[in-house]
Design an enzyme around this catalytic site. Structure first.
Site, PDB file in Angstrom:
ATOM      1  N   GLY A 173       0.834  -1.216   0.000  1.00  0.00           N
ATOM      2  CA  GLY A 173       0.000   0.000   0.000  1.00  0.00           C
ATOM      3  C   GLY A 173       0.857   1.249   0.000  1.00  0.00           C
ATOM      4  N   GLN A 188      -2.254   6.893   1.026  1.00  0.00           N
ATOM      5  CA  GLN A 188      -1.954   8.034   1.911  1.00  0.00           C
ATOM      6  C   GLN A 188      -0.870   7.675   2.944  1.00  0.00           C
ATOM      7  OE1 GLN A 188      -4.742  10.832   4.488  1.00  0.00           O
ATOM      8  NE2 GLN A 188      -4.484   8.885   5.563  1.00  0.00           N
ATOM      9  N   THR A 236      -7.982  -1.144  12.596  1.00  0.00           N
ATOM     10  CA  THR A 236      -8.793   0.065  12.495  1.00  0.00           C
ATOM     11  C   THR A 236      -9.843   0.190  13.586  1.00  0.00           C
ATOM     12  OG1 THR A 236     -10.539   1.079  11.157  1.00  0.00           O
ATOM     13  CG2 THR A 236     -10.172  -1.248  10.802  1.00  0.00           C
ATOM     14  N   GLU A 290     -12.735   0.923  12.992  1.00  0.00           N
ATOM     15  CA  GLU A 290     -13.977   0.358  12.437  1.00  0.00           C
ATOM     16  C   GLU A 290     -14.312  -0.974  13.105  1.00  0.00           C
ATOM     17  OE1 GLU A 290     -16.330   2.534  10.195  1.00  0.00           O
ATOM     18  OE2 GLU A 290     -16.546   0.390   9.805  1.00  0.00           O
ATOM     19  N   TYR A 318     -16.043  -4.215   5.629  1.00  0.00           N
ATOM     20  CA  TYR A 318     -14.652  -3.771   5.805  1.00  0.00           C
ATOM     21  C   TYR A 318     -14.180  -4.051   7.240  1.00  0.00           C
ATOM     22  CZ  TYR A 318     -10.898  -0.392   6.750  1.00  0.00           C
ATOM     23  OH  TYR A 318      -9.733   0.216   7.172  1.00  0.00           O
ATOM     24  N   LYS A 361     -11.226  -6.578   8.536  1.00  0.00           N
ATOM     25  CA  LYS A 361     -10.103  -6.080   9.329  1.00  0.00           C
ATOM     26  C   LYS A 361     -10.009  -6.790  10.688  1.00  0.00           C
ATOM     27  CE  LYS A 361      -7.923  -2.714   7.103  1.00  0.00           C
ATOM     28  NZ  LYS A 361      -6.465  -2.722   6.863  1.00  0.00           N
TER      29      LYS A 361
HETATM   30  P1  NAP Z   1      -5.398   4.198   1.005  1.00  0.00           P
HETATM   31  O1  NAP Z   1      -4.904   5.572   0.769  1.00  0.00           O
HETATM   32  O2  NAP Z   1      -6.713   3.790   0.445  1.00  0.00           O
HETATM   33  O3  NAP Z   1      -4.270   3.195   0.471  1.00  0.00           O
HETATM   34  C1  NAP Z   1      -4.542   1.830   0.291  1.00  0.00           C
HETATM   35  C2  NAP Z   1      -3.371   1.199  -0.415  1.00  0.00           C
HETATM   36  O4  NAP Z   1      -3.633  -0.209  -0.591  1.00  0.00           O
HETATM   37  C3  NAP Z   1      -3.097   1.766  -1.817  1.00  0.00           C
HETATM   38  O5  NAP Z   1      -1.704   1.881  -2.002  1.00  0.00           O
HETATM   39  C4  NAP Z   1      -3.662   0.678  -2.738  1.00  0.00           C
HETATM   40  O6  NAP Z   1      -2.995   0.634  -3.966  1.00  0.00           O
HETATM   41  C5  NAP Z   1      -3.298  -0.566  -1.934  1.00  0.00           C
HETATM   42  N1  NAP Z   1      -4.058  -1.748  -2.326  1.00  0.00           N
HETATM   43  C6  NAP Z   1      -5.397  -1.874  -2.440  1.00  0.00           C
HETATM   44  N2  NAP Z   1      -5.718  -3.120  -2.815  1.00  0.00           N
HETATM   45  C7  NAP Z   1      -4.547  -3.799  -2.949  1.00  0.00           C
HETATM   46  C8  NAP Z   1      -4.210  -5.136  -3.325  1.00  0.00           C
HETATM   47  N3  NAP Z   1      -5.136  -6.032  -3.673  1.00  0.00           N
HETATM   48  N4  NAP Z   1      -2.903  -5.488  -3.349  1.00  0.00           N
HETATM   49  C9  NAP Z   1      -1.925  -4.600  -3.033  1.00  0.00           C
HETATM   50  N5  NAP Z   1      -2.184  -3.317  -2.700  1.00  0.00           N
HETATM   51  C10 NAP Z   1      -3.488  -2.925  -2.645  1.00  0.00           C
HETATM   52  O7  NAP Z   1      -5.465   3.889   2.569  1.00  0.00           O
HETATM   53  P2  NAP Z   1      -4.729   4.616   3.799  1.00  0.00           P
HETATM   54  O8  NAP Z   1      -5.634   5.657   4.333  1.00  0.00           O
HETATM   55  O9  NAP Z   1      -3.341   4.927   3.424  1.00  0.00           O
HETATM   56  O10 NAP Z   1      -4.743   3.437   4.884  1.00  0.00           O
HETATM   57  C11 NAP Z   1      -3.696   2.477   4.940  1.00  0.00           C
HETATM   58  C12 NAP Z   1      -4.210   1.234   5.631  1.00  0.00           C
HETATM   59  O11 NAP Z   1      -4.638   1.570   6.939  1.00  0.00           O
HETATM   60  C13 NAP Z   1      -5.407   0.576   4.954  1.00  0.00           C
HETATM   61  O12 NAP Z   1      -5.286  -0.814   5.094  1.00  0.00           O
HETATM   62  C14 NAP Z   1      -6.601   1.088   5.751  1.00  0.00           C
HETATM   63  O13 NAP Z   1      -7.663   0.164   5.674  1.00  0.00           O
HETATM   64  C15 NAP Z   1      -5.996   1.181   7.135  1.00  0.00           C
HETATM   65  N6  NAP Z   1      -6.565   2.215   8.014  1.00  0.00           N
HETATM   66  C16 NAP Z   1      -6.680   3.506   7.570  1.00  0.00           C
HETATM   67  C17 NAP Z   1      -7.176   4.474   8.425  1.00  0.00           C
HETATM   68  C18 NAP Z   1      -7.318   5.907   7.992  1.00  0.00           C
HETATM   69  O14 NAP Z   1      -8.068   6.641   8.648  1.00  0.00           O
HETATM   70  N7  NAP Z   1      -6.615   6.340   6.956  1.00  0.00           N
HETATM   71  C19 NAP Z   1      -7.550   4.111   9.741  1.00  0.00           C
HETATM   72  C20 NAP Z   1      -7.382   2.801  10.158  1.00  0.00           C
HETATM   73  C21 NAP Z   1      -6.873   1.859   9.298  1.00  0.00           C
HETATM   74  P3  NAP Z   1      -3.498   1.367  -5.300  1.00  0.00           P
HETATM   75  O15 NAP Z   1      -2.701   2.643  -5.382  1.00  0.00           O
HETATM   76  O16 NAP Z   1      -3.113   0.375  -6.306  1.00  0.00           O
HETATM   77  O17 NAP Z   1      -4.973   1.589  -5.201  1.00  0.00           O
HETATM   78  O1  G4F Z   2     -14.517   9.458   5.573  1.00  0.00           O
HETATM   79  P1  G4F Z   2     -15.244   8.178   5.691  1.00  0.00           P
HETATM   80  O2  G4F Z   2     -15.579   7.489   4.428  1.00  0.00           O
HETATM   81  O3  G4F Z   2     -14.370   7.283   6.673  1.00  0.00           O
HETATM   82  P2  G4F Z   2     -14.689   5.985   7.547  1.00  0.00           P
HETATM   83  O4  G4F Z   2     -15.874   5.260   7.070  1.00  0.00           O
HETATM   84  O5  G4F Z   2     -14.689   6.411   8.969  1.00  0.00           O
HETATM   85  O6  G4F Z   2     -13.413   5.076   7.253  1.00  0.00           O
HETATM   86  C1  G4F Z   2     -12.097   5.570   7.348  1.00  0.00           C
HETATM   87  O7  G4F Z   2     -11.636   5.473   8.669  1.00  0.00           O
HETATM   88  C2  G4F Z   2     -11.535   4.122   9.174  1.00  0.00           C
HETATM   89  C3  G4F Z   2     -11.024   4.215  10.618  1.00  0.00           C
HETATM   90  O8  G4F Z   2     -12.111   4.232  11.503  1.00  0.00           O
HETATM   91  C4  G4F Z   2     -10.571   3.355   8.300  1.00  0.00           C
HETATM   92  F1  G4F Z   2     -10.420   2.104   8.783  1.00  0.00           F
HETATM   93  C5  G4F Z   2     -11.074   3.327   6.883  1.00  0.00           C
HETATM   94  O9  G4F Z   2     -10.118   2.665   6.050  1.00  0.00           O
HETATM   95  C6  G4F Z   2     -11.223   4.756   6.394  1.00  0.00           C
HETATM   96  O10 G4F Z   2      -9.941   5.340   6.319  1.00  0.00           O
HETATM   97  O11 G4F Z   2     -16.610   8.398   6.479  1.00  0.00           O
HETATM   98  C7  G4F Z   2     -16.654   9.019   7.743  1.00  0.00           C
HETATM   99  C8  G4F Z   2     -18.095   9.306   8.126  1.00  0.00           C
HETATM  100  C9  G4F Z   2     -19.055   8.118   7.972  1.00  0.00           C
HETATM  101  O12 G4F Z   2     -19.836   8.033   9.127  1.00  0.00           O
HETATM  102  C10 G4F Z   2     -19.949   8.499   6.801  1.00  0.00           C
HETATM  103  O13 G4F Z   2     -21.278   8.007   6.888  1.00  0.00           O
HETATM  104  O14 G4F Z   2     -18.597  10.320   7.252  1.00  0.00           O
HETATM  105  C11 G4F Z   2     -19.935  10.018   6.926  1.00  0.00           C
HETATM  106  N1  G4F Z   2     -20.278  10.688   5.668  1.00  0.00           N
HETATM  107  C12 G4F Z   2     -21.270  11.610   5.524  1.00  0.00           C
HETATM  108  N2  G4F Z   2     -21.338  11.996   4.236  1.00  0.00           N
HETATM  109  C13 G4F Z   2     -19.689  10.495   4.484  1.00  0.00           C
HETATM  110  C14 G4F Z   2     -20.363  11.325   3.575  1.00  0.00           C
HETATM  111  N3  G4F Z   2     -18.655   9.712   4.127  1.00  0.00           N
HETATM  112  C15 G4F Z   2     -18.264   9.753   2.823  1.00  0.00           C
HETATM  113  N4  G4F Z   2     -17.203   9.001   2.453  1.00  0.00           N
HETATM  114  N5  G4F Z   2     -18.912  10.540   1.878  1.00  0.00           N
HETATM  115  C16 G4F Z   2     -19.974  11.330   2.214  1.00  0.00           C
HETATM  116  O15 G4F Z   2     -20.543  12.015   1.367  1.00  0.00           O
END
Ligand code: NAP
Ligand code: G4F
Length: 337
Positions: free
Chosen positions: A8, A12, A125, A127, A149, A153
């Site tokens: 990944g 981000q 996460t 989640e 999701y 996880k």
């Molecule tokens: P992101 O921006 O969506 O990045 C996801 C990465 O995974 C991208 O590089 C994507 O590659 C790669 N990927 C997707 N499917 C794949 C596959 N089949 N094989 C190999 N690579 C693959 O997510 P992020 O926000 O950086 O989050 C990083 C990790 O932390 C994720 O696992 C997410 O679920 C977890 N997480 C995120 C948050 C948050 O708030 N950001 C919180 C808790 C946990 P491509 O460029 O090819 O699409």
């Molecule tokens: O920004 P979201 O899509 O993030 P969500 O669902 O919290 O997930 C992110 O954080 C997780 C950690 O808890 C990660 F594991 C996951 O990979 C990802 O990074 O939505 C946040 C909230 C939700 O409650 C959604 O219902 O925003 C609310 N929302 C309201 N309007 C919306 C919208 N979300 C999105 N994406 N788009 C809307 O228009």
């Protein structure tokens, strides 16, 4: 020189982590999909694209994964890859599980066979807490995921723990609450808001369409959270840690903070599906609700308790919610110059 591999790496967190590890003197390797959604855009944005070594890689391709892990022997392995958009996981539950659950055990079992001494980080996460059993949530809070999701996880989380306990691997999970940045994917609510507000501040007239405005999240800055990931792998003993700010904010308040950073002043009118935001100065409509963005199930009140990370890792978030909203809004506004 230490070596690390990041799955990944184009995402981000992968990009912020690459930058951190390059700055610490690591040789950084990363897995990239041929069908990457973001390819090199983020790595270029942080100036690390030419400082990392990339390998063709997909978590659902077991033999590819075996060859890459066997040939690129590293000290630290960060599994950040995933179908990370919760909203899509109801439509793509099997793919989400293949990557987010089975992908983790494919990695762990391969590492166990080829380089069991490698330190492993799993991107768990908040989640997983879903219908929360207590507020705030810590490492000991019972899990009750609410989305496909979150369920995937949860498997990834427990299998990481299981490889630590069964095979003695140095495998840690970071239970990370939401963390954002100017590199956040545009489908996530914070970046969706800041991108649309930037266009409105530049004279656009299309209001942003959002779903559940009452949802709340504990939002931090991605740059802080990757530092926490790295600290986890520097510990003698592997363990699980929550990373969070301990502050929760509604979508509405995040919208207001981002709007104010761009000189807009939202007046909130109506409720539920009828809610809108109108700019007090210009009278332009800034937001309207579109039920298309409601989810089949929502997580409850997410607030993280990161005391363990603070005490054992010395980790603290450095960016508050207003500063984060401003940083993202300004970056999107500047990009439109
Ligand atoms: P992101 O921006 O969506 O990045 C996801 C990465 O995974 C991208 O590089 C994507 O590659 C790669 N990927 C997707 N499917 C794949 C596959 N089949 N094989 C190999 N690579 C693959 O997510 P992020 O926000 O950086 O989050 C990083 C990790 O932390 C994720 O696992 C997410 O679920 C977890 N997480 C995120 C948050 C948050 O708030 N950001 C919180 C808790 C946990 P491509 O460029 O090819 O699409
Ligand atoms: O920004 P979201 O899509 O993030 P969500 O669902 O919290 O997930 C992110 O954080 C997780 C950690 O808890 C990660 F594991 C996951 O990979 C990802 O990074 O939505 C946040 C909230 C939700 O409650 C959604 O219902 O925003 C609310 N929302 C309201 N309007 C919306 C919208 N979300 C999105 N994406 N788009 C809307 O228009």
């Amino acid at each position: 020189m230490k070596k690390a591999f990041i799955t990944g790496i184009t995402g981000q967190d992968g990009t912020y982590l690459s930058k951190l590890l390059v700055e610490k003197g690591y040789e950084v390797h990363g897995g990239v999909r041929r069908i990457s959604q973001s390819a090199m855009a983020r790595l270029n944005a942080l100036g690390v694209a030419d400082k990392v070594q990339l390998h063709e890689f997909d978590l659902i391709e077991p033999n590819n994964l075996f060859r890459v892990l066997r040939d690129v022997k590293v000290d630290e392995f960060y599994n950040l890859a995933g179908q990370s958009f919760v909203g899509s996981s109801w439509e793509l539950p099997i793919y989400t599980a293949d990557v987010g659950a089975m992908g983790v055990v494919r990695l762990l079992d391969t590492l166990r066979s080829v380089h069991p001494e490698t330190r492993f980080y799993q991107a768990s996460t908040s989640e997983m807490f879903g219908l929360v059993a207590e507020v705030p949530q810590s490492e000991t809070t019972r899990l009750h995921p609410r989305s496909p999701y979150g369920v995937a996880k949860t498997y990834g989380h427990y299998i990481t723990m299981n490889y630590r306990e069964s095979h003695g691997m140095h495998a840690s999970s970071g239970i990370l609450f939401n963390h954002e940045s100017p590199l956040r994917g545009t489908e996530f609510v914070t970046r969706k808001i800041t991108m649309h507000l930037a266009a409105l501040a530049r004279g656009g007239d299309a209001p942003v369409e959002l779903g559940n405005m009452d949802a709340q999240r504990d939002w931090g800055f991605s740059g802080d959270y990757v530092e926490g990931m790295w600290r986890m792998l520097q510990q003698d003993k592997a363990d699980d840690y929550v990373l969070a700010t301990g502050v929760t904010t509604s979508i509405r308040d995040f919208f207001t903070y981002a709007a104010e950073a761009l000189g807009l002043n939202p007046d909130w009118q109506g409720e539920g599906r009828e809610e809108i935001a109108v700019d007090r100065k210009s009278g332009r409509q800034l937001m309207k609700v579109n039920p298309k963005f409601y989810r089949p199930a929502e997580v409850d009140l997410l607030i993280g308790d990161a005391r363990k990370a603070r005490e054992k890792l010395g980790w603290e978030p450095s960016v508050g919610i207003r500063e984060l909203a401003e940083m993202m809004a300004r970056a999107d506004y500047d990009a439109l110059a």
